[in-house]
Write an enzyme that holds these catalytic residues in place. Structure first.
Site, short mmCIF file in Angstrom:
data_model
loop_
_atom_site.label_atom_id
_atom_site.label_comp_id
_atom_site.label_asym_id
_atom_site.label_seq_id
_atom_site.Cartn_x
_atom_site.Cartn_y
_atom_site.Cartn_z
N LYS A 177 1.17 -1.03 0.19
CA LYS A 177 -0.48 0.40 0.12
C LYS A 177 0.54 1.21 0.05
O LYS A 177 0.61 2.24 -0.70
CB LYS A 177 -0.91 0.28 1.33
CG LYS A 177 -1.64 1.05 2.05
CD LYS A 177 -2.53 1.13 3.19
CE LYS A 177 -2.05 1.67 4.47
NZ LYS A 177 -1.31 3.23 3.78
N ASN A 178 1.72 1.39 0.96
CA ASN A 178 2.58 2.48 1.04
C ASN A 178 3.26 3.02 -0.17
O ASN A 178 3.99 3.99 -0.06
CB ASN A 178 3.53 2.77 2.56
CG ASN A 178 2.08 2.79 3.65
OD1 ASN A 178 0.83 2.92 3.12
ND2 ASN A 178 2.57 2.22 4.51
N CYS A 201 -5.49 8.38 8.82
CA CYS A 201 -5.61 7.31 10.21
C CYS A 201 -5.60 8.44 11.61
O CYS A 201 -4.60 9.52 11.11
CB CYS A 201 -4.86 6.36 10.93
SG CYS A 201 -5.65 4.81 9.65
N ARG A 215 -0.79 14.76 13.15
CA ARG A 215 0.26 14.56 11.69
C ARG A 215 0.24 15.29 10.71
O ARG A 215 0.15 16.01 9.65
CB ARG A 215 -0.30 13.35 10.73
CG ARG A 215 -0.62 12.39 11.52
CD ARG A 215 -1.48 11.05 10.55
NE ARG A 215 -0.25 10.71 9.99
CZ ARG A 215 -0.41 9.35 8.89
NH1 ARG A 215 -2.27 9.48 9.34
NH2 ARG A 215 0.42 8.65 8.84
N ASP A 233 3.72 -0.02 12.24
CA ASP A 233 2.64 -0.16 11.65
C ASP A 233 1.80 -1.29 12.48
O ASP A 233 1.18 -2.00 11.52
CB ASP A 233 2.54 -0.44 9.92
CG ASP A 233 2.29 0.99 9.83
OD1 ASP A 233 2.34 2.04 10.25
OD2 ASP A 233 3.02 1.73 8.40
N ARG A 249 -8.70 0.00 3.88
CA ARG A 249 -8.49 0.29 3.29
C ARG A 249 -6.50 0.62 2.75
O ARG A 249 -5.79 0.92 1.75
CB ARG A 249 -8.14 1.74 3.74
CG ARG A 249 -9.19 2.95 4.26
CD ARG A 249 -9.08 4.11 4.21
NE ARG A 249 -7.28 4.69 3.99
CZ ARG A 249 -6.97 4.61 5.46
NH1 ARG A 249 -7.33 5.66 6.16
NH2 ARG A 249 -5.79 5.46 5.93
N1 EPU Z 1 6.05 14.22 11.20
C1 EPU Z 1 6.06 15.90 11.51
N2 EPU Z 1 6.03 16.29 10.43
C2 EPU Z 1 6.41 15.80 9.11
C3 EPU Z 1 5.61 14.30 9.18
C4 EPU Z 1 5.89 13.42 9.80
O1 EPU Z 1 5.72 16.11 12.59
O2 EPU Z 1 6.14 17.50 8.49
C5 EPU Z 1 5.61 13.36 12.34
C6 EPU Z 1 4.57 12.95 12.68
O3 EPU Z 1 3.78 13.48 13.25
C7 EPU Z 1 5.01 10.90 13.14
C8 EPU Z 1 6.22 11.22 12.50
O4 EPU Z 1 7.15 12.22 12.03
O5 EPU Z 1 4.52 11.37 15.09
C9 EPU Z 1 6.11 10.18 11.36
O6 EPU Z 1 5.57 10.40 10.38
P1 EPU Z 1 6.09 9.81 8.98
O7 EPU Z 1 6.17 11.15 7.76
O8 EPU Z 1 7.09 9.27 9.05
O9 EPU Z 1 4.75 9.35 8.44
P2 EPU Z 1 3.53 9.05 7.15
O10 EPU Z 1 4.26 9.36 6.13
O11 EPU Z 1 2.34 9.74 7.29
C10 EPU Z 1 3.87 6.83 6.60
C11 EPU Z 1 2.82 5.57 6.55
C12 EPU Z 1 1.96 5.39 7.78
C13 EPU Z 1 3.42 4.71 8.74
C14 EPU Z 1 4.28 6.19 8.92
C15 EPU Z 1 5.74 5.59 9.49
C16 EPU Z 1 2.08 5.95 3.52
C17 EPU Z 1 0.72 6.76 2.88
N3 EPU Z 1 1.88 6.07 5.99
O12 EPU Z 1 2.70 8.03 7.04
O13 EPU Z 1 1.96 4.33 7.18
O14 EPU Z 1 2.73 4.41 10.09
O15 EPU Z 1 4.94 5.84 7.49
O16 EPU Z 1 6.79 6.06 9.87
O17 EPU Z 1 3.04 5.72 3.32
C18 EPU Z 1 -0.12 2.63 7.82
O18 EPU Z 1 -0.46 2.24 7.01
O19 EPU Z 1 -1.09 2.40 8.09
C19 EPU Z 1 0.75 4.34 8.53
C20 EPU Z 1 -0.54 4.50 9.14
#
Ligand code: EPU
Length: 417
Positions: A22-23, A116, A121, A304, A396
């Site tokens: 998915k990701n 989610c 975030r 995850d 999803r």
């Molecule tokens: N963060 C910030 N500022 C930013 C970006 C992130 O403070 O600009 C913080 C977030 O609040 C969080 C941490 O950094 O506490 C990690 O966030 P990250 O950006 O790595 O997560 P993401 O890109 O929003 C993706 C996956 C998530 C997975 C995380 C692992 C996708 C679409 N989503 O999320 O997947 O948990 O990386 O780091 O790729 C899931 O599949 O269930 C899922 C939530």
């Protein structure tokens, strides 16, 4: 509302074939618009998140065709127009359109993404990257207008190795003038999968998979064929299921190295497990040992998989500790596990799970994607009937979950209430 009715306590055996990630898919689909010709992305899972992104591409005017597990995307007819709120807020990954459209057309208008509800975030690191490349970001009540006369390569330091910000910085900079360096980049395999796709189009990216990624901007990208890597979180979820209720349950078509932190923890617990080159076989094991787990960015223990493994921790004999370091609100599965009979204490970002406790079926709610996965595992372990509500969240991210589980012997049905 969709619900899952599970009659638990059945032993599961046979093979579950893992789908494309998915990701990764959610980054590759928007990335396809950067090219000036058609791309084919193979092994794309049929889940609602990929459908939502195709919907955005179609709204922008792209031509999309699906042939079994492949998606063919022709971006030549795209018109860069504002993405409506109801499309942006369907999922987190919609914001990969922010960077892809900015990277190609030097302007984009859309809303704050969805995703989610697992804690704050913010997207500050993504916006910081856009600004570093020379873009102006105007925000008004969750509406974003981002534009630049030209995008110029820059040195981007991420405050945390955010997956989303790394992907956005990549997408926005592949066509920028000169060199971009992303420091403290996320090392997740999904980032590597995206960089491989972009390089196939003609981008010049090195270092993906390490904490320093270098991008030499190019003027033109051509569509190409690429393949989505196997979903390591789906794989991990079913490997944990095998440890809970499996009798030689084989999880196939995977890259075991991508879930090494999970399999190391399962070994520490004493799970009966065979790891092959592209599969893992697990069986239910008695007297599992408790473990301590702390979530971290790749290659650490994936956040995850934190909720899915909690279902298994209820069956370890003794007290396990689980610390969530990435998200502040990723324990919403816990009250429902307690309802089934689990003994769990929450202390801020840590939980303590004391086992082994029998689980008994009940009505429980999937509050988010991975919480839902955890509760399905618990329901499959529990005696009697479990009804998991709000399973739209689960659909999803897990392709054909009902069919896959039924195939290996589960008594599970999808209903509409
Ligand atoms: N963060 C910030 N500022 C930013 C970006 C992130 O403070 O600009 C913080 C977030 O609040 C969080 C941490 O950094 O506490 C990690 O966030 P990250 O950006 O790595 O997560 P993401 O890109 O929003 C993706 C996956 C998530 C997975 C995380 C692992 C996708 C679409 N989503 O999320 O997947 O948990 O990386 O780091 O790729 C899931 O599949 O269930 C899922 C939530």
């Amino acid at each position: 509302m969709k619900t899952l009715e599970i009659n638990g306590g059945k032993e599961l055996s046979g093979t579950i074939r893992i789908s494309g990630a998915k990701n990764s898919s959610v980054a590759l689909i928007p990335a396809a618009l950067l090219a000036d010709s058609e791309s084919t992305i193979c092994n794309v899972p049929e889940i609602t998140d990929t459908d939502s992104l195709c919907e955005i591409l179609e709204f922008l005017g792209a031509k999309i065709s699906r042939a079994s597990e492949s998606i063919i995307i022709d971006p030549t007819t795209i018109e860069n127009k504002e993405i409506p709120k109801e499309l942006s807020t369907k999922l987190r990954a919609s914001y990969y359109f922010m960077s892809a459209l900015l990277g190609k057309y030097k302007s984009v208008e859309m809303y704050f993404p969805g995703g989610c509800n697992i804690g704050a975030r913010p997207i500050d690191q993504t916006l910081k990257s856009f600004r570093a490349l020379g873009a102006i970001v105007e925000e008004d009540n969750n509406h974003y207008k981002i534009y630049a006369d030209r995008l110029k390569g820059a040195h981007i330091y991420l405050d945390m190795p955010s997956v989303g910000a790394t992907i956005n910085a990549l997408l926005a900079s592949v066509k920028a003038e000169g060199e971009t360096v992303i420091e403290n980049a996320a090392k997740e395999p999904e980032v590597v999968n995206l960089a491989t796709f972009l390089n196939g189009m003609g981008a010049k990216i090195t270092g993906a998979g390490t904490s320093e990624i270098r991008i030499k901007g190019v003027n033109k990208l051509n569509g190409c064929n690429t393949e989505v890597i196997p979903d390591r979180i789906e794989a991990g979820t079913y490997v944990i299921l095998g440890a809970l209720v499996g009798n030689k349950l084989k999880v196939d078509n995977i890259i075991p190295e991508h879930i090494e932190m999970l399999t190391l923890k399962l070994k520490e617990m004493g799970v009966d497990m065979e790891i092959g080159s592209d599969y893992i076989v697990t069986s239910k094991t008695d007297n599992l040992r408790p473990v301590n787990i702390k979530t971290q960015g790749y290659p650490g223990f994936a956040t995850d998989l934190q909720q899915p493994i909690t279902a298994l921790l209820t069956q370890c004999v003794g007290k396990s500790t689980l610390e969530e370091t990435i998200y502040e609100n990723r324990f919403q599965n816990v009250p429902y596990l307690q309802k089934l009979g689990a003994n769990i204490e929450i202390d801020n970002r840590k939980i303590y799970v004391t086992g082994k406790t029998p689980l008994t079926g009940d009505r429980i709610e999937a509050t988010d994607l991975r919480a839902g996965a955890c509760l399905i595992l618990a329901g499959l372990k529990a005696s009697g009937k479990t009804v998991v509500t709000n399973v739209e969240h689960v659909l999803r991210g897990y392709e054909n979950i009902v069919e896959k589980l039924t195939e290996v012997g589960a008594d599970i049905a999808l209903n509409e209430e």
